[in-house]
Design an enzyme around this catalytic site. Structure first.
Site, PDB file in Angstrom:
ATOM      1  N   SER A 251     -96.068 -35.095  60.209  1.00  0.00           N
ATOM      2  CA  SER A 251     -95.667 -34.000  59.330  1.00  0.00           C
ATOM      3  C   SER A 251     -95.953 -32.639  59.937  1.00  0.00           C
ATOM      4  O   SER A 251     -96.992 -32.432  60.574  1.00  0.00           O
ATOM      5  CB  SER A 251     -96.399 -34.108  57.989  1.00  0.00           C
ATOM      6  OG  SER A 251     -96.188 -32.965  57.193  1.00  0.00           O
ATOM      7  N   LYS A 252     -95.035 -31.704  59.700  1.00  0.00           N
ATOM      8  CA  LYS A 252     -95.225 -30.332  60.165  1.00  0.00           C
ATOM      9  C   LYS A 252     -96.350 -29.631  59.415  1.00  0.00           C
ATOM     10  O   LYS A 252     -96.798 -28.561  59.817  1.00  0.00           O
ATOM     11  CB  LYS A 252     -93.928 -29.538  60.020  1.00  0.00           C
ATOM     12  CG  LYS A 252     -93.440 -29.396  58.580  1.00  0.00           C
ATOM     13  CD  LYS A 252     -92.103 -28.681  58.524  1.00  0.00           C
ATOM     14  CE  LYS A 252     -91.585 -28.550  57.095  1.00  0.00           C
ATOM     15  NZ  LYS A 252     -90.271 -27.877  57.056  1.00  0.00           N
TER      16      LYS A 252
END
Length: 542
Positions: A251-252
């Site tokens: 995930s960013k």
């Protein structure tokens, strides 16, 4: 002809998952002799960030992913920023309204929340109630005058299934009634993702859409719109999810989350100084710490640098700044959900293009194995052409603001040569940074000083080394080696007992390139000056 596209939203930096999507579309277009398009989906004005689009373009160019049509390249189907294509979308919205395939809606957010709450209390899924008679343009104008938000919803046919024919997953069937009416025009006048992507793929001639598995649930909406507008349907391939070593989706949000946790774990943090370092106000910092908002990524990076903490690499630029090669990233990302059909792993771009086949895309999730990535980088540093490696190293030095950034090519080339076998460019820069700092600015590691200089007569050895160096007629790596080995033999000690005190004196640590090359590159005058400084500095404290 095959036409693929990559269509990022400029809401953040280019995540490695997005980079993989871009790479697969690029590889397929290049494999088939087709066209690769870059399109910027920037219609979500509230979430767009000021630095994102240019960073995405910069990251793609760093990876070597070029585009035939798109920003900076132009092309016959522009503009390639969706925010500049509103007149095009408006024509197709009007067509659907005229044909009774879409309708105006005037619900406020509060009214929609109330309907969702009602459905939840009845233990039912929320379904928007399509009006029996669609409002017309006059009704829409009246609603706007009353200050109500005016949107347009697409009337999804409820009496037929939608069959997604996916290259990877085969046929995926969504039964009648599973896809509900959805908004295609927002109250700000911009189209939603669903609508704009369908129109643009048609007008830009896109034949193949390779995208993440999370988009599979969106595809029936796109099929319905394509049928209503009389558009053809591209071939779809929904790629498997890439998971982190912890098991969750990569995930960013990991970098902001990691920074927030590190700040909270610290005993005392000057929040005002931290906010200034990030170029944000105290209110925005407090909102970030309370998990309400997330600043733009440059602010996250600046605050991490201010605190001296390392954040996990998630975006492409993070890997660039950590000293990975673009060849490494392309090779590694290509193997996340695809394989060449044989036992090859370390491959260059041309090998990847020649081998790329949609039939070898996998349904299974892929692991973002950072140890494997490091291994790939070590191998590519050895494999890449020396001129390319030099270019990568110079770009890396400039990006991180290294004191070595202004060095001449010949000097940097030698550094790369003597550091062959390094895992990252960052490792090379850290090991050789001592060559580019002033003699009185060497940063001494306390543990190294205590264990090496202040034990086993380390300072005495340094004095003897200095005397021998002053007597040298010719200064080369070979003559330096001869002196150090000779001293070790005479003292009947291992070479390390001579080399390590010298290394700490000139570098500040026990880690550097081979000591003979280190002294030769630093120069004898600087070496003697650093020995003198170390002996004086630590002789007084001993």
């Amino acid at each position: 002809m095959v036409v693929t596209r990559f269509a990022p939203s400029p809401t953040g930096y280019l995540h490695v998952g997005g980079a993989r999507t871009a790479l697969f579309n690029w590889l397929y277009a290049r494999r088939m002799g087709g066209t690769f398009i870059l399109r910027i989906e920037d219609t979500d004005l509230k979430r767009n960030t000021p630095t994102a689009m240019q960073q995405v373009i910069k990251d793609l160019r760093w990876l070597g992913i070029d585009w035939d049509q798109g920003p900076e390249a132009g092309g016959p189907h522009g503009p390639y920023l969706q925010s500049q294509r509103r007149d095009i979308y408006d024509r197709y919205i009007a067509q659907l309204l005229e044909q009774g395939k879409a309708y105006y809606c005037f619900d406020t957010p509060e009214e929609l929340d109330s309907l969702r709450q009602e459905a939840s209390e009845g233990k039912q899924g929320f379904v928007y109630r399509r009006p029996e008679q669609f409002p017309d343009a006059k009704d829409a104008a009246r609603a706007r005058a009353e200050g109500r938000p005016v949107t347009v919803r697409f009337a999804v046919p409820q009496d037929q299934p939608f069959v997604v024919r996916d290259v990877i997953r085969g046929e995926v069937v969504f039964g009648p009634g599973e896809v509900q009416d959805f908004i295609i025009l927002k109250s700000d006048g911009f189209p939603t993702y669903h609508f704009a992507v369908v129109v643009d793929d048609e007008l830009m001639g896109v034949t193949h859409v390779l995208r993440g598995q999370e988009h599979l649930m969106n595809t029936p909406c796109h099929l319905a719109l394509q049928a209503a507008l009389g558009f053809r349907t591209p071939e779809y391939a929904h790629m498997s999810v890439t998971v982190s070593e912890g098991g969750g989706k990569l995930s960013k949000r990991e970098r902001p989350k990691a920074l927030r946790e590190k700040i909270k774990a610290m005993d005392k943090v000057d929040l005002e100084s931290l906010a200034r370092a990030g170029g944000i106000g105290m209110e925005e910092l407090e909102s970030f710490l309370q998990k309400k908002t997330t600043p733009d990524m440059p602010a996250i990076d600046a605050m991490a640098a201010h605190l001296g903490v390392h954040l996990p690499e998630i975006n492409v630029v993070d890997f660039f700044r950590s000293g990975y090669l673009p060849e490494t990233m392309v090779n590694f990302l290509a193997l996340l959900g695809w394989n060449p059909g044989d036992d090859r792993e370390v491959m260059d771009r041309q090998e990847l293009i020649a081998a790329f086949d949609l039939n070898r895309l996998s349904k299974s999730n892929s692991l973002f194995d950072r140890k494997k990535l490091m291994s790939f980088n070590t191998e590519h540093i050895k494999r890449v052409a020396s001129t390319d490696l030099l270019g990568h190293y110079r770009a890396f030095l400039a990006e991180i603001g290294s004191p070595a950034a202004g060095a001449q090519d010949k000097r940097l080339a030698r550094i790369l040569e003597i550091c062959l076998g390094a895992r990252t460019l960052e490792e090379i820069e850290q090991k050789t940074r001592f060559l580019f700092v002033d003699n009185d600015k060497v940063d001494y590691d306390k543990t190294a000083v205590d264990k090496v200089l202040l034990q086993h007569d380390g300072l005495g050895v340094l004095t003897e080394v200095a005397d021998l160096f002053r007597s040298l007629d010719e200064i080369t790596a070979a003559s330096i080696e001869e002196v150090l080995r000779g001293l070790a033999d005479r003292k009947q000690i291992g070479l390390g007992k001579v080399a390590q005190p010298l290394r700490v004196a000139i570098c500040g640590t026990t880690i550097s390139p081979p000591i003979f090359d280190s002294v030769d590159m630093l120069g004898m005058d600087n070496t003697l000056a650093r020995i003198r400084i170390a002996v004086e500095k630590f002789g007084r404290t001993n």
